[in-house]
Design an enzyme around this catalytic site. Structure first.
Site, PDB file in Angstrom:
ATOM      1  N   PHE A 214      -6.105  21.259 -23.591  1.00  0.00           N
ATOM      2  CA  PHE A 214      -6.912  20.089 -23.940  1.00  0.00           C
ATOM      3  C   PHE A 214      -8.245  20.202 -23.175  1.00  0.00           C
ATOM      4  O   PHE A 214      -8.291  20.850 -22.124  1.00  0.00           O
ATOM      5  CB  PHE A 214      -6.154  18.807 -23.567  1.00  0.00           C
ATOM      6  CG  PHE A 214      -6.912  17.575 -23.957  1.00  0.00           C
ATOM      7  CD1 PHE A 214      -7.107  17.266 -25.295  1.00  0.00           C
ATOM      8  CD2 PHE A 214      -7.480  16.740 -22.996  1.00  0.00           C
ATOM      9  CE1 PHE A 214      -7.843  16.144 -25.658  1.00  0.00           C
ATOM     10  CE2 PHE A 214      -8.211  15.623 -23.354  1.00  0.00           C
ATOM     11  CZ  PHE A 214      -8.391  15.322 -24.684  1.00  0.00           C
ATOM     12  N   ASP A 215      -9.318  19.578 -23.691  1.00  0.00           N
ATOM     13  CA  ASP A 215     -10.671  19.745 -23.088  1.00  0.00           C
ATOM     14  C   ASP A 215     -10.709  19.491 -21.585  1.00  0.00           C
ATOM     15  O   ASP A 215     -11.356  20.220 -20.849  1.00  0.00           O
ATOM     16  CB  ASP A 215     -11.761  18.810 -23.621  1.00  0.00           C
ATOM     17  CG  ASP A 215     -11.517  18.183 -24.949  1.00  0.00           C
ATOM     18  OD1 ASP A 215     -10.501  18.502 -25.583  1.00  0.00           O
ATOM     19  OD2 ASP A 215     -12.359  17.370 -25.345  1.00  0.00           O
TER      20      ASP A 215
ATOM     21  N   HIS B  85     -20.956  15.424 -27.529  1.00  0.00           N
ATOM     22  CA  HIS B  85     -20.481  14.514 -28.577  1.00  0.00           C
ATOM     23  C   HIS B  85     -20.372  13.058 -28.123  1.00  0.00           C
ATOM     24  O   HIS B  85     -20.468  12.152 -28.919  1.00  0.00           O
ATOM     25  CB  HIS B  85     -19.139  15.002 -29.148  1.00  0.00           C
ATOM     26  CG  HIS B  85     -18.050  15.145 -28.137  1.00  0.00           C
ATOM     27  ND1 HIS B  85     -18.004  16.188 -27.230  1.00  0.00           N
ATOM     28  CD2 HIS B  85     -16.980  14.366 -27.871  1.00  0.00           C
ATOM     29  CE1 HIS B  85     -16.936  16.044 -26.472  1.00  0.00           C
ATOM     30  NE2 HIS B  85     -16.297  14.958 -26.832  1.00  0.00           N
TER      31      HIS B  85
ATOM     32  N   ALA C  84       1.995  14.945 -22.405  1.00  0.00           N
ATOM     33  CA  ALA C  84       1.423  13.646 -22.795  1.00  0.00           C
ATOM     34  C   ALA C  84       2.150  13.040 -23.996  1.00  0.00           C
ATOM     35  O   ALA C  84       2.311  11.828 -24.082  1.00  0.00           O
ATOM     36  CB  ALA C  84      -0.060  13.802 -23.098  1.00  0.00           C
TER      37      ALA C  84
ATOM     38  N   LYS D  14      -0.325   7.972 -23.314  1.00  0.00           N
ATOM     39  CA  LYS D  14       0.184   8.292 -24.650  1.00  0.00           C
ATOM     40  C   LYS D  14       1.652   7.869 -24.720  1.00  0.00           C
ATOM     41  O   LYS D  14       1.939   6.708 -24.893  1.00  0.00           O
ATOM     42  CB  LYS D  14       0.008   9.800 -24.937  1.00  0.00           C
ATOM     43  CG  LYS D  14      -1.430  10.205 -25.252  1.00  0.00           C
ATOM     44  CD  LYS D  14      -2.252  10.461 -24.044  1.00  0.00           C
ATOM     45  CE  LYS D  14      -3.545  11.163 -24.330  1.00  0.00           C
ATOM     46  NZ  LYS D  14      -4.418  11.207 -23.150  1.00  0.00           N
TER      47      LYS D  14
ATOM     48  N   ASP E 198       2.277  20.277 -20.338  1.00  0.00           N
ATOM     49  CA  ASP E 198       1.411  19.111 -20.436  1.00  0.00           C
ATOM     50  C   ASP E 198       2.127  18.216 -21.436  1.00  0.00           C
ATOM     51  O   ASP E 198       2.115  18.467 -22.642  1.00  0.00           O
ATOM     52  CB  ASP E 198       0.015  19.507 -20.929  1.00  0.00           C
ATOM     53  CG  ASP E 198      -0.865  18.279 -21.208  1.00  0.00           C
ATOM     54  OD1 ASP E 198      -0.319  17.172 -21.331  1.00  0.00           O
ATOM     55  OD2 ASP E 198      -2.085  18.439 -21.325  1.00  0.00           O
TER      56      ASP E 198
ATOM     57  N   TYR F  46       0.826  -1.216   0.000  1.00  0.00           N
ATOM     58  CA  TYR F  46       0.000   0.000   0.000  1.00  0.00           C
ATOM     59  C   TYR F  46       0.858   1.264   0.000  1.00  0.00           C
ATOM     60  O   TYR F  46       0.582   2.216  -0.714  1.00  0.00           O
ATOM     61  CB  TYR F  46      -0.926   0.003   1.230  1.00  0.00           C
ATOM     62  CG  TYR F  46      -1.970   1.095   1.140  1.00  0.00           C
ATOM     63  CD1 TYR F  46      -3.208   0.836   0.547  1.00  0.00           C
ATOM     64  CD2 TYR F  46      -1.716   2.389   1.609  1.00  0.00           C
ATOM     65  CE1 TYR F  46      -4.163   1.831   0.430  1.00  0.00           C
ATOM     66  CE2 TYR F  46      -2.668   3.384   1.491  1.00  0.00           C
ATOM     67  CZ  TYR F  46      -3.890   3.113   0.910  1.00  0.00           C
ATOM     68  OH  TYR F  46      -4.833   4.095   0.793  1.00  0.00           O
TER      69      TYR F  46
HETATM   70  N1  F0G Z   1      -3.650  16.387 -22.056  1.00  0.00           N
HETATM   71  C1  F0G Z   1      -3.653  16.069 -23.366  1.00  0.00           C
HETATM   72  C2  F0G Z   1      -2.807  16.855 -24.311  1.00  0.00           C
HETATM   73  C3  F0G Z   1      -4.447  15.008 -23.828  1.00  0.00           C
HETATM   74  O1  F0G Z   1      -4.437  14.710 -25.124  1.00  0.00           O
HETATM   75  C4  F0G Z   1      -5.224  14.278 -22.891  1.00  0.00           C
HETATM   76  C5  F0G Z   1      -6.072  13.169 -23.335  1.00  0.00           C
HETATM   77  C6  F0G Z   1      -5.187  14.656 -21.545  1.00  0.00           C
HETATM   78  C7  F0G Z   1      -4.370  15.710 -21.164  1.00  0.00           C
HETATM   79  C8  F0G Z   1      -5.991  13.941 -20.496  1.00  0.00           C
HETATM   80  O2  F0G Z   1      -5.421  12.736 -20.197  1.00  0.00           O
HETATM   81  O3  F0G Z   1      -7.135  11.033 -20.836  1.00  0.00           O
HETATM   82  O4  F0G Z   1      -5.222  10.455 -19.333  1.00  0.00           O
HETATM   83  O5  F0G Z   1      -7.054  11.884 -18.525  1.00  0.00           O
HETATM   84  N2  F0G Z   1      -6.325  12.944 -24.544  1.00  0.00           N
HETATM   85  C9  F0G Z   1      -7.079  11.799 -25.082  1.00  0.00           C
HETATM   86  C10 F0G Z   1      -7.257  11.956 -26.565  1.00  0.00           C
HETATM   87  C11 F0G Z   1      -8.339  11.473 -24.353  1.00  0.00           C
HETATM   88  O6  F0G Z   1      -7.974  11.126 -27.156  1.00  0.00           O
HETATM   89  O7  F0G Z   1      -6.677  12.863 -27.156  1.00  0.00           O
HETATM   90  P1  F0G Z   1      -6.265  11.461 -19.695  1.00  0.00           P
END
Ligand code: F0G
Length: 462
Positions: free
Chosen positions: A129-130, A454, A221, A262, A219, A77
């Protein structure tokens, strides 16, 4: 003795140890599945999808070394050896001292925004990112996008369309003095097509932030894909190892957030890495409520071990050359087949320009959705609309809609999953689809939720 010239063909730098059959539904079965899914591709069962290009996130094939690491996972843990290996890997790649695992990217965003932001503050970025935007807004702050002006022309071959607009950054930092809490550079810039930011841009943005006393974050990723582009395209970087370029990038950051789904070949996982001890302590005390103890952050020990291996593996330059070339090969193929794409092609996806492909479908009849449905119906590809369905705005009272700035379909490539013959087949069939594009009809939305429509809304063909 003689030596052959170097091969021009860039190969998949791996052989396949485990295989998974892909579904081969008939046209009739795909049509049936589409109707049952109300023409929303998020509602399709993966068992009827031949080429699943919905996302490159969490869909990678793990390597033999990663699976071996899974067996080494220490499920204690607290204070597990898996965490020690994970922490060391993140420190080694980023040079950032305080490493906090999280179950995915958005949970790192949630924790950082809760720890750093106060209502009314601003967060600036190349393009949020969204989920990053949602977490900024969730903390009561405002997310402002300052993308490079080069993004305006989707066909222009600018090498670093993912840059942040440095002039706009400096102007906003000056004008909003005291209000800006954070600047985030997303590498690569997913929302503008997986386009890279240059090292020079990151350095200049960081310098601007330092002058104004504002923290600068990445960020990251898709940091390895971004650093490969830097190596290929930025002056003076061609001979340098990608791992060193990555170190340079992280060196100018006060912290980094990563979705490890990613560029760490993870099926789940993420991290928040920080330079500031006080901030790390604040996040660690917050995270116990939602993510768990700070040495596992919502992950199993085996996940931490697989991610630690993946984070190193992604810096293999044979892999990166293959990765970027395979996306480019797909983009070239689709263009030659007659589908217009956003250029240059990004690191993780090809974006098809549905506004140009279907000029007869009006934006609010959703040309991106129409093309995405046709790609599934006729080729078996599941992509995602990035246009007026996803990004259009709607007045909740009157229901009146405004279209998005672009009508795209993203075809994202999972890492190490599909081979060249898969791509050849998709391109061949795209060539057969193109003469029929003028016959494609628009769509109407018959049901939708209030937010993030969407994912679940329902459509009817017009
Ligand atoms: N930042 C970027 C640039 C991303 O592309 C994503 C996720 C996230 C943060 C969030 O990360 O999904 O691990 O919580 N992108 C995916 C996509 C969902 O399809 O582009 P997460």
């Amino acid at each position: 003795m003689f030596e052959l010239p170097q091969a021009h063909t860039i190969i998949e730098p791996f052989k396949i140890k485990v295989v998974e059959p892909i579904p081969m539904p008939t046209l009739k079965e795909r049509r049936h599945a589409l109707a049952a899914a109300h023409y929303n591709l998020f509602n399709l069962h993966s068992s009827v999808v031949t080429f699943d290009l919905l996302t490159d996130s969490g869909t990678a094939a793990m390597s033999a070394e990663q699976w071996a690491a899974v067996m080494r996972g220490d499920e204690s843990y607290a204070g597990s050896r898996s965490y020690e290996r994970f922490e060391a890997a993140v420190q080694d790649v980023t040079g950032l001292p305080f490493v906090i695992p999280t179950h995915q990217g958005r949970s790192a965003e949630f924790l950082l925004m809760r720890a750093m932001l106060r209502p009314g503050q601003l967060v600036l970025g190349n393009t949020h990112f969204d989920t990053t935007r949602a977490n900024v807004e969730g903390a009561g702050a405002v997310a402002v996008d300052l993308p490079s002006p080069a993004t305006k022309d989707t066909a222009a071959l600018h090498p670093f369309k993912g840059d942040i607009d440095l002039e706009a950054l400096e102007r906003t930092l000056t004008k909003e003095k005291g209000k800006v809490a954070l600047v985030i550079l997303t590498v690569t810039n997913n929302s503008v097509g997986g386009q890279p930011a240059s090292l020079a841009n990151a350095r200049a943005a960081s310098e601007s932030c330092r002058r104004h006393g504002v923290p600068f974050f990445l960020d990251c990723a898709r940091f390895a894909e971004n650093c490969w582009f830097i190596k290929q395209r930025e002056a003076g970087q061609r001979e340098r190892p990608v791992a060193l370029i990555a170190r340079d990038l992280f060196q100018v950051a006060d912290g980094a957030l990563m979705s490890m789904k990613k560029d760490a070949f993870g099926n789940i996982g993420g991290f928040l890495a920080l330079r500031n001890r006080g901030l790390a302590e604040a996040v660690r005390s917050l995270m116990v409520v939602t993510e768990g103890f700070p040495t596992y952050g919502g992950l199993a020990g085996r996940d931490l071990d697989a991610l630690a291996v993946g984070l190193k593996e992604v810096l293999d330059e044979h892999y990166l050359a293959y990765r970027v070339r395979s996306v480019e090969y797909f983009g070239q193929g689709l263009e030659q087949a007659g589908l217009p794409t956003v250029k240059p092609w990004g690191g993780h996806a090809v974006y098809v320009d549905a506004a140009r492909a279907l000029p007869h479908v009006k934006p609010l009849q959703y040309p991106g959705q129409s093309l995405a449905v046709a790609l599934y119906e006729h080729i078996g590809i599941r992509g995602v609309e990035v246009g007026s369905v996803m990004l259009g705005t709607r007045n909740p009272k009157t229901g009146e809609e405004s279209p998005a700035p672009g009508e795209l379909v993203r075809l994202a490539m999972p890492r190490r999953v599909y081979t060249q013959s898969h791509v050849d087949c998709m391109v061949e069939l795209a060539g057969h689809l193109v003469p029929h594009l003028p016959e494609l009809k628009g769509y109407e939305i018959t049901w939708q939720p209030d937010v993030l429509r969407h994912f679940t809304c329902r459509f009817k063909p017009l």
